[in-house]
Enzyme design. Structure first.
Site, PDB file in Angstrom:
ATOM      1  CG  HIS A  72      -2.106  -0.902   1.032  1.00 37.98           C
ATOM      2  ND1 HIS A  72      -3.311  -0.689   1.649  1.00 37.98           N
ATOM      3  CD2 HIS A  72      -2.262  -2.018   0.281  1.00 37.98           C
ATOM      4  CE1 HIS A  72      -4.164  -1.647   1.286  1.00 37.98           C
ATOM      5  NE2 HIS A  72      -3.539  -2.468   0.470  1.00 37.98           N
ATOM      6  CE1 TYR A 201      -4.915   3.778   9.278  1.00 37.10           C
ATOM      7  CE2 TYR A 201      -5.468   3.424  11.573  1.00 37.10           C
ATOM      8  CZ  TYR A 201      -4.714   3.115  10.465  1.00 37.10           C
ATOM      9  OH  TYR A 201      -3.764   2.128  10.551  1.00 37.10           O
ATOM     10  N   PRO A 293      -3.859  -0.046  18.967  1.00 31.00           N
ATOM     11  CG  PRO A 293      -5.692  -1.350  18.362  1.00 31.00           C
ATOM     12  CD  PRO A 293      -5.055  -0.689  19.532  1.00 31.00           C
ATOM     13  CE  LYS A 297       4.592   2.842  13.288  1.00 33.54           C
ATOM     14  NZ  LYS A 297       4.215   2.185  12.022  1.00 33.54           N
ATOM     15  CE1 TYR A 385      -0.893   3.553   9.699  1.00 40.18           C
ATOM     16  CE2 TYR A 385      -0.017   2.819   7.585  1.00 40.18           C
ATOM     17  CZ  TYR A 385      -0.957   2.723   8.595  1.00 40.18           C
ATOM     18  OH  TYR A 385      -1.952   1.779   8.511  1.00 40.18           O
TER      19      TYR A 385
HETATM   20  P1  RFL Z   1       1.837 -12.500  21.206  1.00 43.34           P
HETATM   21  O1  RFL Z   1       1.323 -12.516  19.830  1.00 43.34           O
HETATM   22  O2  RFL Z   1       0.940 -12.156  22.323  1.00 43.34           O
HETATM   23  O3  RFL Z   1       2.459 -13.940  21.467  1.00 43.34           O
HETATM   24  C1  RFL Z   1       2.896 -14.380  22.745  1.00 43.34           C
HETATM   25  C2  RFL Z   1       2.785 -15.876  22.817  1.00 43.34           C
HETATM   26  O4  RFL Z   1       3.224 -16.318  24.099  1.00 43.34           O
HETATM   27  C3  RFL Z   1       2.305 -17.297  24.590  1.00 43.34           C
HETATM   28  N1  RFL Z   1       2.353 -17.304  26.062  1.00 43.34           N
HETATM   29  C4  RFL Z   1       3.064 -18.192  26.766  1.00 43.34           C
HETATM   30  N2  RFL Z   1       3.818 -19.225  26.394  1.00 43.34           N
HETATM   31  C5  RFL Z   1       4.405 -19.954  27.392  1.00 43.34           C
HETATM   32  N3  RFL Z   1       4.245 -19.697  28.718  1.00 43.34           N
HETATM   33  C6  RFL Z   1       3.477 -18.656  29.123  1.00 43.34           C
HETATM   34  N4  RFL Z   1       3.311 -18.394  30.423  1.00 43.34           N
HETATM   35  C7  RFL Z   1       2.854 -17.852  28.138  1.00 43.34           C
HETATM   36  N5  RFL Z   1       2.045 -16.771  28.180  1.00 43.34           N
HETATM   37  C8  RFL Z   1       1.754 -16.445  26.919  1.00 43.34           C
HETATM   38  C9  RFL Z   1       0.956 -16.885  24.032  1.00 43.34           C
HETATM   39  O5  RFL Z   1       0.054 -17.994  23.963  1.00 43.34           O
HETATM   40  C10 RFL Z   1       1.348 -16.361  22.657  1.00 43.34           C
HETATM   41  O6  RFL Z   1       1.300 -17.367  21.666  1.00 43.34           O
HETATM   42  O7  RFL Z   1       3.123 -11.541  21.355  1.00 43.34           O
HETATM   43  P2  RFL Z   1       4.265 -11.222  20.265  1.00 43.34           P
HETATM   44  O8  RFL Z   1       4.799 -12.494  19.645  1.00 43.34           O
HETATM   45  O9  RFL Z   1       5.211 -10.306  20.935  1.00 43.34           O
HETATM   46  O10 RFL Z   1       3.523 -10.449  19.075  1.00 43.34           O
HETATM   47  C11 RFL Z   1       2.953  -9.190  19.292  1.00 43.34           C
HETATM   48  C12 RFL Z   1       1.744  -8.981  18.383  1.00 43.34           C
HETATM   49  O11 RFL Z   1       0.882 -10.088  18.512  1.00 43.34           O
HETATM   50  C13 RFL Z   1       0.984  -7.681  18.689  1.00 43.34           C
HETATM   51  O12 RFL Z   1       1.886  -6.638  18.976  1.00 43.34           O
HETATM   52  C14 RFL Z   1       0.083  -7.220  17.517  1.00 43.34           C
HETATM   53  O13 RFL Z   1      -0.921  -8.157  17.262  1.00 43.34           O
HETATM   54  C15 RFL Z   1      -0.566  -5.857  17.817  1.00 43.34           C
HETATM   55  N6  RFL Z   1      -1.483  -5.399  16.747  1.00 43.34           N
HETATM   56  C16 RFL Z   1      -1.000  -4.815  15.595  1.00 43.34           C
HETATM   57  N7  RFL Z   1       0.334  -4.659  15.394  1.00 43.34           N
HETATM   58  C17 RFL Z   1       0.818  -4.129  14.230  1.00 43.34           C
HETATM   59  O14 RFL Z   1       2.061  -3.977  14.098  1.00 43.34           O
HETATM   60  N8  RFL Z   1      -0.016  -3.757  13.182  1.00 43.34           N
HETATM   61  C18 RFL Z   1      -1.374  -3.885  13.291  1.00 43.34           C
HETATM   62  O15 RFL Z   1      -2.068  -3.592  12.319  1.00 43.34           O
HETATM   63  C19 RFL Z   1      -1.917  -4.393  14.543  1.00 43.34           C
HETATM   64  N9  RFL Z   1      -3.247  -4.533  14.704  1.00 43.34           N
HETATM   65  C20 RFL Z   1      -2.868  -5.541  16.907  1.00 43.34           C
HETATM   66  C21 RFL Z   1      -3.737  -5.085  15.854  1.00 43.34           C
HETATM   67  C22 RFL Z   1      -3.408  -6.116  18.079  1.00 43.34           C
HETATM   68  C23 RFL Z   1      -4.776  -6.218  18.202  1.00 43.34           C
HETATM   69  N10 RFL Z   1      -5.257  -6.819  19.419  1.00 43.34           N
HETATM   70  C24 RFL Z   1      -6.305  -7.741  19.482  1.00 43.34           C
HETATM   71  C25 RFL Z   1      -4.518  -6.684  20.671  1.00 43.34           C
HETATM   72  C26 RFL Z   1      -5.101  -5.189  15.980  1.00 43.34           C
HETATM   73  C27 RFL Z   1      -5.637  -5.723  17.161  1.00 43.34           C
HETATM   74  C28 RFL Z   1      -7.138  -5.760  17.263  1.00 43.34           C
HETATM   75  C1  PHB Z   2      -5.945  -4.519  10.920  1.00 45.85           C
HETATM   76  O1  PHB Z   2      -6.063  -4.713   9.702  1.00 45.85           O
HETATM   77  O2  PHB Z   2      -6.276  -5.381  11.734  1.00 45.85           O
HETATM   78  C2  PHB Z   2      -5.402  -3.232  11.408  1.00 45.85           C
HETATM   79  C3  PHB Z   2      -4.895  -2.325  10.493  1.00 45.85           C
HETATM   80  C4  PHB Z   2      -4.402  -1.098  10.929  1.00 45.85           C
HETATM   81  C5  PHB Z   2      -4.420  -0.798  12.267  1.00 45.85           C
HETATM   82  C6  PHB Z   2      -4.914  -1.708  13.196  1.00 45.85           C
HETATM   83  C7  PHB Z   2      -5.406  -2.930  12.759  1.00 45.85           C
HETATM   84  O3  PHB Z   2      -3.947   0.409  12.697  1.00 45.85           O
END
Ligand code: RFL
Ligand code: PHB
Length: 390
Positions: A72, A201, A293, A297, A385
């Site tokens: 994008h 957004y 989110p 980041k 971004y």
């Molecule tokens: P995770 O993905 O939470 O993975 C951690 C893993 O550790 C396990 N765990 C354990 N394992 C062993 N012993 C324990 N005691 C444990 N406790 C936990 C868990 O089961 C899991 O598998 O962390 P990680 O790997 O650091 O990754 C981080 C990302 O998942 C997170 O930052 C992103 O998803 C955030 N996020 C977004 N980030 C972006 O860069 N771009 C985006 O567009 C974006 N959109 C989002 C998001 C997060 C969202 N939510 C739901 C929080 C959108 C949403 C809605």
């Molecule tokens: C997503 O596609 O889940 C998403 C995209 C951009 C954001 C957060 C979540 O800032």
């Protein structure tokens, strides 16, 4: 069991590090609390910075992303009935973002780990790090009735916000910074054509909304909701109606609706734990920091941690140079705080804050008006971004 790097958490951070290290002959064991199916069922991030995409390629996991992901060159910001495009490509000297789901890239990482014979132990219960300040740290975990032990040189805590790793750092060593926002995001995934080819957004007086996507036939939408709401409170019809109200009329008119495949609510939080190193324990990703989110980041910040940690571990094992391990926390945090600032700024500018004074609302509107009248303002948004340099 004995390994070089014991990794707690089989999310994107832990898998990516283990895959990168393996390709350079460094051995690791990943301990994951849940099943693989559970990890892959989580619908999360969708937008990857170029630096993160490059790291996946370096890990040998970029092929499917490069075929199925979408590059994008811009994003849109809607304000009431106005829609403004931010030309990311033009404002940053040609930089872009990759739209590719976290679920997909986690699957790619698991497949790559399988293909190389990487050790990922699922359903590892009661994982506990030990002797972190000694030269011989180890992890214990339970499977069924059996308690097992993994001896390692280093422990990496990549177990997310609720993991055990951060909690194993003594309270007098750790400082935690936190900001909790008074709302959450209700997200819906639907097998419908995205309303627009690029993300939107939207700031609206009823609350924030985001139109995102996973592919040409899979859409991801979010709306700001009160923290007291539950996903079950929102029928698909109610969700689509509310989303439409928050988008400019000409966009809402194009919105394709359909049954939701997934519906969940995520609270919004900013959090940083300092330092990110304690003895031979290194925290990475959500274990050390969380952003709302709005700036996309979270996963990208995890990516920069993994990049620094990977190079620090390579220097240790290949050249006997520990300077990267010593500077890891400071280096990672410098970039983390900039992502925190950007995510807080985007969140503050685009959401409705219940009970905020009229003065603050006028300032919010002015922030947007300024942004769209200033190339310098837009360039700052674009540079953040697409991702600041590592
Ligand atoms: P995770 O993905 O939470 O993975 C951690 C893993 O550790 C396990 N765990 C354990 N394992 C062993 N012993 C324990 N005691 C444990 N406790 C936990 C868990 O089961 C899991 O598998 O962390 P990680 O790997 O650091 O990754 C981080 C990302 O998942 C997170 O930052 C992103 O998803 C955030 N996020 C977004 N980030 C972006 O860069 N771009 C985006 O567009 C974006 N959109 C989002 C998001 C997060 C969202 N939510 C739901 C929080 C959108 C949403 C809605
Ligand atoms: C997503 O596609 O889940 C998403 C995209 C951009 C954001 C957060 C979540 O800032």
């Amino acid at each position: 069991m004995k390994t070089q790097v014991g990794i707690v958490g089989g999310g994107p951070s832990g898998l990516l590090l283990s895959q990168l290290l393996h390709r350079r002959g460094i051995d690791s064991v990943v301990l994951e609390k849940h099943t693989r199916a559970h990890v892959l069922a989580r619908i999360r991030a969708g937008v990857l910075e170029q630096g993160f995409a490059d790291l996946l390629r370096l890990a040998g996991c970029g092929d499917r992303m490069d075929h199925q992901g979408e590059v994008h060159e811009g994003v849109n910001i809607a304000h009431g009935e106005d829609l403004h495009r931010v030309d990311l490509h033009g404002l940053t000297g040609g930089r872009t973002v990759m739209v590719y789901g976290q679920t997909e890239l986690t699957r790619d990482l698991y497949e790559a780990r399988d293909a190389m014979g990487g050790v990922v132990i699922h359903e590892a219960e009661d994982v506990q790090p030990h002797d972190l300040t000694s030269d011989t740290p180890y992890l214990t975990y339970r499977q069924g009735d059996e308690v097992r032990r993994v001896a390692c040189d280093f422990v990496v805590g990549a177990d997310g916000f609720h993991g055990v790793s951060r909690k194993s750092i003594p309270a007098d060593v750790l400082t935690e910074y936190e900001k909790v926002y008074p709302f959450g995001w209700l997200g819906v995934l639907s097998r419908t054509e995205p309303v627009a080819p690029e993300l939107i957004y939207a700031r609206h007086q009823r609350g924030f909304a985001l139109c995102s996507l996973r592919s040409r036939v899979l859409s991801r939408y979010y709306i700001q909701v009160p923290l007291t709401d539950r996903p079950g409170d929102w029928s698909d019809e109610a969700f689509w109606a509310e989303l439409k109200r928050r988008l400019p009329g000409h966009v809402a008119a194009r919105l394709q609706t359909g049954p939701s495949i997934e519906k969940s609510i995520a609270p919004l939080r900013s959090f940083v734990a300092e330092p990110m190193r304690y003895g031979r324990l290194f925290l990475a990703g959500d274990a050390a920091h969380i952003v709302p989110p709005t700036g996309a980041k979270g996963l990208n910040s995890a990516g920069s941690d993994i990049q620094y940690l990977y190079h620090a571990l390579l220097d240790h094992y290949e050249r006997g140079d520990d300077s990267g391990l010593y500077s890891y926390s400071q280096k990672a945090l410098a970039r983390i705080w900039k992502a925190q600032r950007f995510s807080w700024w985007m969140t503050s500018m685009l959401h409705v804050f219940p009970d905020s004074p009229a003065y603050d609302r006028r300032l919010q509107e002015t922030e947007l008006n300024y942004l769209f009248s200033s190339e310098a303002g837009l360039r700052s948004l674009a540079e953040n971004y697409v991702g600041l340099p590592y």
